[in-house]
Enzyme design. Structure first.
Site, PDB file in Angstrom:
ATOM      1  N   ASP A  98       0.861  -1.175   0.000  1.00 44.25           N
ATOM      2  CA  ASP A  98       0.000   0.000   0.000  1.00 44.25           C
ATOM      3  C   ASP A  98       0.901   1.230   0.000  1.00 44.25           C
ATOM      4  O   ASP A  98       1.832   1.306   0.804  1.00 44.25           O
ATOM      5  CB  ASP A  98      -0.882  -0.016   1.257  1.00 44.25           C
ATOM      6  CG  ASP A  98      -2.259   0.543   0.995  1.00 44.25           C
ATOM      7  OD1 ASP A  98      -2.338   1.668   0.480  1.00 44.25           O
ATOM      8  OD2 ASP A  98      -3.252  -0.136   1.305  1.00 44.25           O
ATOM      9  N   ASP A 201      -2.930   4.858  -2.350  1.00 44.86           N
ATOM     10  CA  ASP A 201      -3.974   5.358  -1.455  1.00 44.86           C
ATOM     11  C   ASP A 201      -4.377   6.814  -1.716  1.00 44.86           C
ATOM     12  O   ASP A 201      -3.514   7.683  -1.863  1.00 44.86           O
ATOM     13  CB  ASP A 201      -3.449   5.264  -0.012  1.00 44.86           C
ATOM     14  CG  ASP A 201      -4.485   5.629   1.029  1.00 44.86           C
ATOM     15  OD1 ASP A 201      -5.440   4.854   1.190  1.00 44.86           O
ATOM     16  OD2 ASP A 201      -4.340   6.696   1.673  1.00 44.86           O
ATOM     17  N   GLU A 258      -6.193   4.240  -6.016  1.00 45.21           N
ATOM     18  CA  GLU A 258      -7.479   4.471  -5.346  1.00 45.21           C
ATOM     19  C   GLU A 258      -7.906   5.882  -5.743  1.00 45.21           C
ATOM     20  O   GLU A 258      -7.515   6.856  -5.113  1.00 45.21           O
ATOM     21  CB  GLU A 258      -7.354   4.360  -3.827  1.00 45.21           C
ATOM     22  CG  GLU A 258      -8.735   4.386  -3.177  1.00 45.21           C
ATOM     23  CD  GLU A 258      -8.750   4.926  -1.753  1.00 45.21           C
ATOM     24  OE1 GLU A 258      -9.697   4.625  -1.025  1.00 45.21           O
ATOM     25  OE2 GLU A 258      -7.836   5.677  -1.374  1.00 45.21           O
ATOM     26  N   HIS A 330     -11.578  -2.816   2.520  1.00 46.36           N
ATOM     27  CA  HIS A 330     -11.487  -2.541   3.960  1.00 46.36           C
ATOM     28  C   HIS A 330     -12.187  -1.242   4.361  1.00 46.36           C
ATOM     29  O   HIS A 330     -12.222  -0.922   5.551  1.00 46.36           O
ATOM     30  CB  HIS A 330     -10.014  -2.481   4.365  1.00 46.36           C
ATOM     31  CG  HIS A 330      -9.322  -1.295   3.752  1.00 46.36           C
ATOM     32  ND1 HIS A 330      -9.115  -1.179   2.396  1.00 46.36           N
ATOM     33  CD2 HIS A 330      -8.836  -0.155   4.306  1.00 46.36           C
ATOM     34  CE1 HIS A 330      -8.520  -0.025   2.145  1.00 46.36           C
ATOM     35  NE2 HIS A 330      -8.339   0.619   3.278  1.00 46.36           N
ATOM     36  N   ASP A 331     -12.698  -0.488   3.398  1.00 47.12           N
ATOM     37  CA  ASP A 331     -13.437   0.746   3.713  1.00 47.12           C
ATOM     38  C   ASP A 331     -14.938   0.586   3.514  1.00 47.12           C
ATOM     39  O   ASP A 331     -15.691   1.540   3.725  1.00 47.12           O
ATOM     40  CB  ASP A 331     -12.988   1.880   2.771  1.00 47.12           C
ATOM     41  CG  ASP A 331     -11.572   2.346   3.044  1.00 47.12           C
ATOM     42  OD1 ASP A 331     -11.109   2.222   4.184  1.00 47.12           O
ATOM     43  OD2 ASP A 331     -10.938   2.849   2.092  1.00 47.12           O
TER      44      ASP A 331
HETATM   45  O1  TEU Z   1      -9.361   5.883   1.649  1.00 51.66           O
HETATM   46  C1  TEU Z   1      -9.473   7.124   1.037  1.00 51.66           C
HETATM   47  C2  TEU Z   1     -10.777   7.589   0.775  1.00 51.66           C
HETATM   48  O2  TEU Z   1     -10.865   8.476  -0.032  1.00 51.66           O
HETATM   49  C3  TEU Z   1     -11.925   6.984   1.475  1.00 51.66           C
HETATM   50  O3  TEU Z   1     -12.065   7.574   2.728  1.00 51.66           O
HETATM   51  C4  TEU Z   1     -13.147   7.170   0.666  1.00 51.66           C
HETATM   52  O4  TEU Z   1     -13.491   8.521   0.610  1.00 51.66           O
HETATM   53  C5  TEU Z   1     -14.284   6.381   1.229  1.00 51.66           C
HETATM   54  O5  TEU Z   1     -13.860   5.090   1.476  1.00 51.66           O
HETATM   55  C6  TEU Z   1     -15.436   6.350   0.244  1.00 51.66           C
HETATM   56  O6  TEU Z   1     -16.353   5.377   0.620  1.00 51.66           O
HETATM   57  C7  TEU Z   1      -8.060   5.510   1.910  1.00 51.66           C
HETATM   58  C8  TEU Z   1      -7.989   4.218   2.679  1.00 51.66           C
HETATM   59  O7  TEU Z   1      -8.529   3.185   1.917  1.00 51.66           O
HETATM   60  C9  TEU Z   1      -8.650   4.393   4.004  1.00 51.66           C
HETATM   61  O8  TEU Z   1      -8.674   3.199   4.742  1.00 51.66           O
HETATM   62  C10 TEU Z   1      -7.909   5.466   4.759  1.00 51.66           C
HETATM   63  O9  TEU Z   1      -8.605   5.758   5.939  1.00 51.66           O
HETATM   64  C11 TEU Z   1      -7.760   6.742   3.940  1.00 51.66           C
HETATM   65  O10 TEU Z   1      -7.342   6.500   2.616  1.00 51.66           O
HETATM   66  C12 TEU Z   1      -6.715   7.621   4.542  1.00 51.66           C
HETATM   67  O11 TEU Z   1      -5.449   7.090   4.305  1.00 51.66           O
END
Ligand code: TEU
Ligand code: CA
Length: 561
Positions: A98, A201, A258, A330-331
């Site tokens: 990552d 990310d 992402e 994971h989000d």
């Molecule tokens: O996620 C970035 C991000 O843009 C998300 O918060 C997104 O807006 C949301 O998931 C939409 O549903 C990444 C990582 O995947 C996340 O786990 C981290 O918390 C974030 O970056 C900060 O590094």
């Protein structure tokens, strides 16, 4: 389109903290991953993205990095990492790390130095501004986890710094060429070590619209979503192209961005032939019905919406590049809990959802536990919730007038903890994840839903995913499935999601009955072979197929007709 080494593979995301705990401290670790490499091989995946294991105070579960060159002791050591890379290589598995470079941790030495001397070298690694009590802030942008993007710089009454995410995640100043070089050096160091690439990310955020300005407030807090700034910012590609040129391209690395909120004209610049990334995730499905007011205002996703979102993305990228297709990460909540209506989450429905997504054109990306149909884990009170995003959204829901019970329902639908509960290996205590107390409780359904039981059951979700992965590798179908066109079939037929995969002189028809009722679909050509069927029976007559609730089929059509 030129073919790339990674395109025909199946990818898999590991969330290390919840994958497998090798030493009983309740936290999944690198040695745990090493122990499970044979499992990944058996499943058939070939690219493995590991969510962050770098040194981190874990304010955002590792997405707040305090040392890019170190492994957090909770996850293991650099020796473990080296061993993991070697052992993976032996098994033909590509490890993808990552890459979190929009921000670091406030405990990173760069930020600590910046606090000591905000006007010095490291001060310029961040976005630091002068500010006096009572002054308006430089802008009204809201951070991803609630509140302003501005916080007071520790040790300084009259200075603030910018963080698009948590206050423990200060944004790195990409306008500073010195910082950019530091990042490229770090990326190359990992590539030299033998990682095959990166998942990148939150990358769109590295380009800020400067000078700072306010946008219209979208909630009562007077702040605006960061999307307003992103829509206004130009030039992210210049940074990314420089990064790719200095790093990824030299190693033929695989990169999956992402990327949210990219501009339409940027799509080829992101993932086209000479794009800055190999691929990027398709978030059209995960963002259906998102609402600026917050999670509480999000309506459930319908089958029609899901289908349209998939087809929209497919149309958009078809001549441009390759997307990474997901039903969860994971989000996100568990895909089967999110896209299948409450009470309908049957074995057949889980397989249908997985099959429809897996067969899309692009790179299928499974998230750990998806292959056994893991479901959301309910919490009864906010104290049980770890996810900082869910805690914020709970408060947002309460502020909007929801009761505590209603706000908890919202949290249970969307909390990032849903995907982060430990992998369900078997029916022993803690689902075989850990001999200690897991950092996040296991889902109580593990006695019913676990890998060991599913391996033995030919009808399990796991064996279904295995069949999908095998089919993608099968020399007879590989080129059609990987590179063939995707053409929607009967897109107007309600709760039917169906498409052709066409190319290399053959035509496959993928069909899913996205509802709990039977429906009939006309067949466009004689069927030569049923390649996959999630239910068993397949009633075809008079040029039509009678589909059982949640039935999913892959049919090989006679290509001469
Ligand atoms: O996620 C970035 C991000 O843009 C998300 O918060 C997104 O807006 C949301 O998931 C939409 O549903 C990444 C990582 O995947 C996340 O786990 C981290 O918390 C974030 O970056 C900060 O590094
Ligand atoms: Ca451990």
């Amino acid at each position: 389109m030129l073919q790339k080494w990674w395109q025909s593979k199946t990818a898999y995301q590991i969330y290390p903290k919840s994958f497998y705990d090798s030493n009983g401290d309740g936290i999944g670790d690198l040695r745990g991953i090493i122990e499970k490499l044979d499992y990944l091989k058996e499943l058939g995946v070939e690219i493995v993205w590991i969510s962050p294991v770098y040194c981190s105070p874990l304010a955002d579960q590792g997405y707040d990095i305090s040392d890019y060159y170190g492994i957090d002791p909770r996850f293991g050591t650099m020796d473990d990492m080296d061993e993991l890379l070697q052992e993976a290589k032996k098994r033909g598995l590509h490890i993808v790390m990552d890459l979190v470079v929009n921000h670091c941790s406030d405990e990173h030495v760069w930020f600590q130095e910046a606090c000591k001397d905000p006007d010095g070298k490291f001060g310029r690694y961040f976005y630091i501004e002068d500010w006096h009590e009572g002054d308006p802030l430089p802008c009204n942008w809201r951070s991803a986890f609630g509140g302003s993007v501005w916080s007071r710089l520790p040790g300084h009454e009259d200075k603030i710094y910018l963080h698009i995410f948590h206050r423990k995640q200060p944004d790195l100043n990409w306008e500073n060429p010195e910082l950019r070089q530091e990042i490229y050096r770090m990326i190359n160091w990992w590539l030299e070590k033998g990682v095959s690439g990166f998942r990148v990310d939150a990358i769109i955020n590295i380009k800020k619209k400067l000078p700072y300005r306010n946008y219209p407030a979208d909630r009562e807090d007077g702040l605006c979503s960061i999307e307003c700034m992103l829509a206004d910012a130009e030039g992210v590609i210049d940074f990314l192209d420089e990064m790719a040129e200095n790093t990824f391209r030299k190693y033929d690395a695989f990169t999956a961005g992402e990327v949210f909120h990219e501009k339409e004209h940027e799509l080829p610049l992101f993932i086209g032939e000479h794009g800055v990334f190999s691929s990027m995730f398709d978030f059209a499905e995960t963002t259906i019905n998102t609402n600026p007011l917050g999670w509480y205002a999000v309506q459930p996703v319908t089958a029609e919406q899901y289908k349209q979102a998939c087809f929209f993305s497919q149309r958009r990228v078809k001549d441009v590049g390759f997307l990474c297709n997901i039903i969860e990460n994971h989000d996100e909540p568990r895909g089967v809990s999110h896209y299948i209506p409450d009470g309908q989450c049957t074995l057949a429905a889980k397989k249908m959802l997985g099959g429809l997504n897996f067969m899309l054109r692009g790179l299928p990306f499974l998230f750990q536990g998806q292959e056994i149909g893991m479901e959301n884990r309910r919490c009864s009170s906010i104290e049980e919730v770890d996810d900082i995003s869910a805690r914020d959204e709970y408060q947002v829901a309460l502020n909007a007038g929801l009761t505590k019970e209603e706000a908890m329902d919202v949290v249970n639908r969307f909390s990032r903890d849903n995907a982060r509960s430990p992998f369900q290996w078997d029916s022993t205590p803690n689902a075989g994840f850990s001999s200690g107390t897991p950092w996040l409780p296991v889902n109580a359904n593990y006695t019913r839903i676990n890998l060991e039981a599913q391996k033995k059951d030919p009808d399990s979700v796991w064996n279904f995913y295995r069949a999908l992965i095998e089919l993608r590798k099968d020399p007879k179908y590989r080129d059609t499935i990987v590179f063939g066109d995707l053409i929607p079939y009967l897109p107007e037929q309600k709760n039917l999601m169906s498409y052709f995969r066409e190319g290399s002189g053959q035509r496959l028809l993928v069909i899913g009955n996205f509802q709990a009722e039977i429906q009939t679909a006309a067949l466009p050509a004689p069927v030569e072979e049923v390649l996959l069927n999630n239910i068993g029976d397949c009633e075809m007559k008079d040029g039509a197929v009678r589909l059982q609730p949640w039935q999913f089929l892959i049919l090989k059509l006679n290509s001469n007709s």
